[in-house]
Design a protein around this motif. Sequence first.
Motif, PDB file in Angstrom:
ATOM      1  N   VAL A  30      -0.259  13.418   8.005  1.00  0.00           N
ATOM      2  CA  VAL A  30       0.284  14.642   8.072  1.00  0.00           C
ATOM      3  C   VAL A  30       0.683  15.056   9.410  1.00  0.00           C
ATOM      4  CG1 VAL A  30      -0.082  17.137   7.501  1.00  0.00           C
ATOM      5  CG2 VAL A  30      -1.265  15.480   6.202  1.00  0.00           C
ATOM      6  N   GLY A  31       1.877  15.477   9.655  1.00  0.00           N
ATOM      7  CA  GLY A  31       2.296  15.339  11.258  1.00  0.00           C
ATOM      8  C   GLY A  31       3.170  16.526  11.040  1.00  0.00           C
ATOM      9  N   GLY A  32       3.479  16.967  12.466  1.00  0.00           N
ATOM     10  CA  GLY A  32       4.344  18.233  12.748  1.00  0.00           C
ATOM     11  C   GLY A  32       4.062  19.161  13.388  1.00  0.00           C
ATOM     12  N   ASP A  33       4.706  20.287  13.202  1.00  0.00           N
ATOM     13  CA  ASP A  33       4.573  21.513  14.266  1.00  0.00           C
ATOM     14  C   ASP A  33       3.786  22.477  13.733  1.00  0.00           C
ATOM     15  OD1 ASP A  33       4.876  23.487  16.103  1.00  0.00           O
ATOM     16  OD2 ASP A  33       6.830  23.985  15.753  1.00  0.00           O
ATOM     17  N   PHE A  34       2.352  22.512  14.044  1.00  0.00           N
ATOM     18  CA  PHE A  34       1.495  23.543  13.591  1.00  0.00           C
ATOM     19  C   PHE A  34       1.549  24.777  14.132  1.00  0.00           C
ATOM     20  CE2 PHE A  34       0.032  19.534  11.980  1.00  0.00           C
ATOM     21  CZ  PHE A  34      -0.914  19.671  10.967  1.00  0.00           C
ATOM     22  N   ASN A  35       2.211  24.900  15.124  1.00  0.00           N
ATOM     23  CA  ASN A  35       2.241  26.306  15.816  1.00  0.00           C
ATOM     24  C   ASN A  35       0.781  26.505  16.296  1.00  0.00           C
ATOM     25  OD1 ASN A  35       5.163  27.223  16.631  1.00  0.00           O
ATOM     26  ND2 ASN A  35       5.424  27.253  14.293  1.00  0.00           N
ATOM     27  N   SER A  36       0.151  25.971  16.819  1.00  0.00           N
ATOM     28  CA  SER A  36      -1.171  26.204  17.204  1.00  0.00           C
ATOM     29  C   SER A  36      -0.972  26.678  18.771  1.00  0.00           C
ATOM     30  CB  SER A  36      -2.183  25.103  17.265  1.00  0.00           C
ATOM     31  OG  SER A  36      -1.693  23.715  17.703  1.00  0.00           O
ATOM     32  N   PHE A  37      -1.270  27.961  19.309  1.00  0.00           N
ATOM     33  CA  PHE A  37      -0.991  28.442  20.524  1.00  0.00           C
ATOM     34  C   PHE A  37      -2.272  28.292  21.586  1.00  0.00           C
ATOM     35  CE2 PHE A  37      -0.266  32.022  23.638  1.00  0.00           C
ATOM     36  CZ  PHE A  37       1.096  31.476  24.081  1.00  0.00           C
ATOM     37  N   THR A  38      -3.390  28.295  20.885  1.00  0.00           N
ATOM     38  CA  THR A  38      -4.789  28.305  21.793  1.00  0.00           C
ATOM     39  C   THR A  38      -5.425  26.896  21.122  1.00  0.00           C
ATOM     40  OG1 THR A  38      -6.157  29.672  20.273  1.00  0.00           O
ATOM     41  CG2 THR A  38      -4.708  30.607  22.172  1.00  0.00           C
ATOM     42  N   ALA A  57       0.839  -1.221   0.110  1.00  0.00           N
ATOM     43  CA  ALA A  57      -0.062  -0.066  -0.160  1.00  0.00           C
ATOM     44  C   ALA A  57       0.936   1.251  -0.084  1.00  0.00           C
ATOM     45  CB  ALA A  57      -0.896  -0.078   1.258  1.00  0.00           C
ATOM     46  N   ASP A  58       0.632   2.341  -0.651  1.00  0.00           N
ATOM     47  CA  ASP A  58       1.124   3.618  -0.778  1.00  0.00           C
ATOM     48  C   ASP A  58       0.670   4.467   0.209  1.00  0.00           C
ATOM     49  OD1 ASP A  58       3.139   2.677  -2.699  1.00  0.00           O
ATOM     50  OD2 ASP A  58       2.017   3.562  -4.490  1.00  0.00           O
ATOM     51  N   ILE A  59       1.305   4.884   1.039  1.00  0.00           N
ATOM     52  CA  ILE A  59       1.030   5.639   2.081  1.00  0.00           C
ATOM     53  C   ILE A  59       1.671   7.244   1.728  1.00  0.00           C
ATOM     54  CG2 ILE A  59       0.934   6.224   4.605  1.00  0.00           C
ATOM     55  CD1 ILE A  59      -0.247   3.524   3.618  1.00  0.00           C
ATOM     56  N   LEU A  60       0.839   8.215   1.673  1.00  0.00           N
ATOM     57  CA  LEU A  60       1.232   9.836   1.302  1.00  0.00           C
ATOM     58  C   LEU A  60       1.539  10.389   2.708  1.00  0.00           C
ATOM     59  CD1 LEU A  60       1.947  11.837  -0.716  1.00  0.00           C
ATOM     60  CD2 LEU A  60      -0.468  12.522  -0.650  1.00  0.00           C
ATOM     61  N   VAL A  61       2.795  10.602   2.876  1.00  0.00           N
ATOM     62  CA  VAL A  61       3.326  11.268   4.354  1.00  0.00           C
ATOM     63  C   VAL A  61       3.746  12.664   4.089  1.00  0.00           C
ATOM     64  CG1 VAL A  61       4.782  10.982   6.232  1.00  0.00           C
ATOM     65  CG2 VAL A  61       3.718   8.811   5.073  1.00  0.00           C
ATOM     66  N   TYR A  62       3.321  13.479   4.900  1.00  0.00           N
ATOM     67  CA  TYR A  62       3.863  14.966   5.178  1.00  0.00           C
ATOM     68  C   TYR A  62       4.399  15.290   6.542  1.00  0.00           C
ATOM     69  CZ  TYR A  62       0.835  15.808   0.880  1.00  0.00           C
ATOM     70  OH  TYR A  62       0.409  15.882  -0.349  1.00  0.00           O
ATOM     71  N   SER A  63       5.589  15.803   6.238  1.00  0.00           N
ATOM     72  CA  SER A  63       6.155  16.502   7.493  1.00  0.00           C
ATOM     73  C   SER A  63       5.982  17.830   7.406  1.00  0.00           C
ATOM     74  CB  SER A  63       7.616  16.084   7.568  1.00  0.00           C
ATOM     75  OG  SER A  63       8.345  16.571   8.960  1.00  0.00           O
ATOM     76  N   LEU A  64       5.295  18.658   8.141  1.00  0.00           N
ATOM     77  CA  LEU A  64       4.860  19.968   8.058  1.00  0.00           C
ATOM     78  C   LEU A  64       5.650  21.012   9.246  1.00  0.00           C
ATOM     79  CD1 LEU A  64       2.909  22.351   6.994  1.00  0.00           C
ATOM     80  CD2 LEU A  64       1.317  21.285   8.415  1.00  0.00           C
TER      81      LEU A  64
END
Length: 286
Positions: A208-216, A169-176
């Motif tokens: 999709v994973g990573g640092d979204f810089n969500s503060f609240t 299976a092909d898994i599309l992955v993003y580091s954001l």
Amino acid sequence: MKPNNARKRKRKRLFAFAIIGMVVLLSAIQAYAAKNYPDQNYPYYSDNYAVASPKPVEALTVVSYNIWFAENIDQALSELNEIKSQRELDIVLLQEMDEVGTEQIAQELQLNYVYFPAAIEPTYHKNFGNAILSRWPIVDSQKLILPHKSLSNRMNRIATRATIRIQGADILVYSLHTESIFTLPQFREDQYTAVLDDIGPEAKHVIVGGDFNSFTEANVEEIEEAYRQAGFMRVSEGSGYTIVKYGIEVSSDHIFAKGFIVEEAGKMVRATASDHLPIWVTLILK
């Protein structure tokens, strides 16, 4: 000396000082400005360190870790190895990385990797970008340049994209990694939704994973809603806060997934390599 001539000379001196001040200011701004890499897939770093074809598994473990300007790699490796001692690391998403630290982590953990820098960061004077590591084959990769530049140092932000082939299976992955809180909220929203716009309708399994810089908490809910409308679930919801800013516990790092069932989620609360804590999820492929 006539008073008139004295006033003229004074104005000329003030004008000359103003010009010199402006030149100094512009030079300082230029020196602090990031050197962006505008080409879509340059520079590009990758290698394969997975020692053998992985055995079939029922669940995948995905880790996301923002390692402070790739400064404390040895400590970060110790922490990732501690996570690995409890569960296999299938996919590792890293942010704020340079090519040296990425290579070291991939080699130590025996993972394949792809890394794209967004720019040369002006404070630490080295590459700054995102990496994807996998014990499964990486069959395709790309740099996605996100809209808007930093208001302070004019640096681009990017997402690193990779297609990972897992058991056929092909898994599309993003580091954001989106812009920090010191930007317009709309800019950051445009950045994390740019990833959604990049995902084609044929992609059935996406992470999709990573640092979204969500503060609240409101920021988190806005991101969660945007991704929910695109068919994603915030699979890292159970991880809790990932950073402490100004004495406030903040949930800044997230993992979203489509085409998976979340089995469990957590974080390494004792991690000290960065101002962020590493988070992990275990996913079952639908």
